[in-house]
Design an enzyme around this catalytic site. Structure first.
Site, PDB file in Angstrom:
ATOM      1  N   ASP A  67       0.833  -1.210   0.000  1.00 56.26           N
ATOM      2  CA  ASP A  67       0.000   0.000   0.000  1.00 56.26           C
ATOM      3  C   ASP A  67       0.865   1.256   0.000  1.00 56.26           C
ATOM      4  O   ASP A  67       2.088   1.179   0.158  1.00 56.26           O
ATOM      5  CB  ASP A  67      -0.952  -0.018   1.205  1.00 56.26           C
ATOM      6  CG  ASP A  67      -0.314  -0.532   2.487  1.00 56.26           C
ATOM      7  OD1 ASP A  67       0.924  -0.556   2.569  1.00 56.26           O
ATOM      8  OD2 ASP A  67      -1.051  -0.924   3.399  1.00 56.26           O
ATOM      9  N   ASP A 136      -7.825  -2.623  14.146  1.00 55.61           N
ATOM     10  CA  ASP A 136      -9.219  -2.773  13.708  1.00 55.61           C
ATOM     11  C   ASP A 136      -9.386  -3.945  12.740  1.00 55.61           C
ATOM     12  O   ASP A 136     -10.436  -4.099  12.120  1.00 55.61           O
ATOM     13  CB  ASP A 136      -9.723  -1.467  13.061  1.00 55.61           C
ATOM     14  CG  ASP A 136      -8.945  -1.083  11.797  1.00 55.61           C
ATOM     15  OD1 ASP A 136      -8.022  -1.836  11.399  1.00 55.61           O
ATOM     16  OD2 ASP A 136      -9.265  -0.041  11.200  1.00 55.61           O
ATOM     17  N   HIS A 138      -7.595  -4.545   9.997  1.00 52.73           N
ATOM     18  CA  HIS A 138      -7.279  -4.351   8.574  1.00 52.73           C
ATOM     19  C   HIS A 138      -6.031  -5.139   8.175  1.00 52.73           C
ATOM     20  O   HIS A 138      -5.159  -5.391   9.005  1.00 52.73           O
ATOM     21  CB  HIS A 138      -7.155  -2.860   8.200  1.00 52.73           C
ATOM     22  CG  HIS A 138      -5.978  -2.134   8.766  1.00 52.73           C
ATOM     23  ND1 HIS A 138      -6.072  -0.891   9.358  1.00 52.73           N
ATOM     24  CD2 HIS A 138      -4.653  -2.438   8.814  1.00 52.73           C
ATOM     25  CE1 HIS A 138      -4.878  -0.480   9.737  1.00 52.73           C
ATOM     26  NE2 HIS A 138      -3.996  -1.404   9.421  1.00 52.73           N
ATOM     27  N   GLU A 143      -9.752  -1.476   5.226  1.00 51.43           N
ATOM     28  CA  GLU A 143     -10.400  -1.147   6.494  1.00 51.43           C
ATOM     29  C   GLU A 143     -11.714  -1.928   6.644  1.00 51.43           C
ATOM     30  O   GLU A 143     -12.212  -2.493   5.664  1.00 51.43           O
ATOM     31  CB  GLU A 143     -10.676   0.363   6.542  1.00 51.43           C
ATOM     32  CG  GLU A 143      -9.414   1.235   6.482  1.00 51.43           C
ATOM     33  CD  GLU A 143      -8.641   1.270   7.820  1.00 51.43           C
ATOM     34  OE1 GLU A 143      -8.683   0.289   8.582  1.00 51.43           O
ATOM     35  OE2 GLU A 143      -7.995   2.303   8.061  1.00 51.43           O
TER      36      GLU A 143
HETATM   37  C1  F6R Z   1       1.342  -1.582   6.121  1.00 54.25           C
HETATM   38  C2  F6R Z   1       0.072  -2.270   6.229  1.00 54.25           C
HETATM   39  C3  F6R Z   1      -0.744  -2.270   7.471  1.00 54.25           C
HETATM   40  C4  F6R Z   1       0.047  -2.616   8.737  1.00 54.25           C
HETATM   41  C5  F6R Z   1      -0.860  -2.507   9.943  1.00 54.25           C
HETATM   42  C6  F6R Z   1      -0.114  -2.789  11.233  1.00 54.25           C
HETATM   43  O1  F6R Z   1       1.874  -1.752   4.819  1.00 54.25           O
HETATM   44  O2  F6R Z   1      -0.301  -2.817   5.277  1.00 54.25           O
HETATM   45  O3  F6R Z   1      -1.777  -3.199   7.330  1.00 54.25           O
HETATM   46  O4  F6R Z   1       0.567  -3.906   8.624  1.00 54.25           O
HETATM   47  O5  F6R Z   1      -1.405  -1.224  10.012  1.00 54.25           O
HETATM   48  O6  F6R Z   1       0.832  -1.790  11.434  1.00 54.25           O
HETATM   49  P1  F6R Z   1       1.974  -1.953  12.513  1.00 54.25           P
HETATM   50  O7  F6R Z   1       2.808  -3.097  12.082  1.00 54.25           O
HETATM   51  O8  F6R Z   1       2.741  -0.655  12.459  1.00 54.25           O
HETATM   52  O9  F6R Z   1       1.300  -2.192  13.820  1.00 54.25           O
END
Ligand code: F6R
Length: 261
Positions: A67, A136, A138, A143
């Protein structure tokens, strides 16, 4: 779905790196899917250590990001393309131009999403996708409410995700972009092996839903239950809400040596 509960956060990185090492041993030109955020940083550190020790090379492979934020300037340190250069490319031996991401600065964002889907398909698809999970539920930036069949597209980040990511933007949720381009859940499910890493108590509810909840767009990560090859690697706090934790541990301890990652 294989659930591996390790003793400590450091071991999460080692187990995930073992799966990636096994992949490149059998397929030196493998296509890796890379995530940003805190969760995979230890994995990239461990891959870097193995590359430096001559135990692994990613030089023949390609990588695709999950992303990207929309609208951050090209030199913004939190633009995911720049984060992946720092956190991943700089530590291993993959060429920078072998790593692709969705173009969050494109004039035509929908066309950039379609081009990204084509690029992944042209590369033969992703062999192993590293994933983190949001509090959440995702995966990538899909989301709650995301279609479980979605492809790469523009998404609006929830205020929860913007608050979670404010730590990278001077603790100001308003500084976190509202929009992103993200691989869809359908795109992610096309990868041949999904390796999700999670550490910390704040991930426990999302991990519980991912592994044991009903499949629902309300917890997008639950779509992984429909994938034939998923490995979830957790430290004890991230596993603390799992109802069948003892069974997962028993299963992993009894795993036959001939069974691959
Ligand atoms: C980032 C991504 C997100 C993260 C998620 C957890 O490329 O795709 O899904 O993996 O927000 O983030 P962290 O690892 O910072 O807790």
């Amino acid at each position: 779905m294989e659930v591996i509960i390790v003793d400590a956060a450091e071991d999460v990185a080692r187990v995930a790196a073992d799966a990636i090492t096994a992949l490149y041993r059998g397929k030196p030109d493998a296509v890796l899917g890379v995530a940003t955020g805190s969760s995979p940083v230890g994995v990239y550190d461990e891959l870097g250590r193995r590359v430096a020790a001559g135990e692994l090379s990613l030089s023949g492979g390609r990588a695709f990001m999950l992303d990207e934020y929309v609208g951050l300037p090209a030199d913004h340190p939190e633009r995911y393309r720049n984060v992946i250069e720092r956190d991943f490319v700089a530590k291993v031996d993959i060429a920078s131009d072998a790593v692709s991401g969705p173009d969050g600065g494109a004039d035509d964002l929908a066309a950039a999403c379609a081009a990204y889907e084509r690029a992944i398909a042209d590369a033969g698809g992703i062999d192993l996708q590293i994933l983190g999970i949001g509090t959440d539920g995702h995966i990538a930036f899909n989301e709650p409410g995301s279609s479980l069949a979605s492809r790469t597209r523009i998404k609006t980040l929830t205020s929860q995700t913007r608050a979670d990511n404010a730590r990278f933007f001077g603790d100001d949720p308003e500084a976190v972009p509202r929009h992103c381009l993200t691989q869809g859940i359908g795109t992610i499910r096309d990868a041949r092996h999904l390796v999700l890493v999670a550490t910390g108590r704040h991930k426990a509810e999302a991990v519980h839903q991912l592994v044991e909840g009903p499949v629902s767009a309300m917890w997008p990560a639950t779509a992984l239950q429909l994938h034939p090859h998923v490995t979830v690697v957790l430290d004890p706090p991230a596993s603390s809400r799992l109802q069948l934790a003892a069974y997962y541990t028993e299963t992993y301890r009894a795993k036959p040596s001939w069974q691959g990652p």
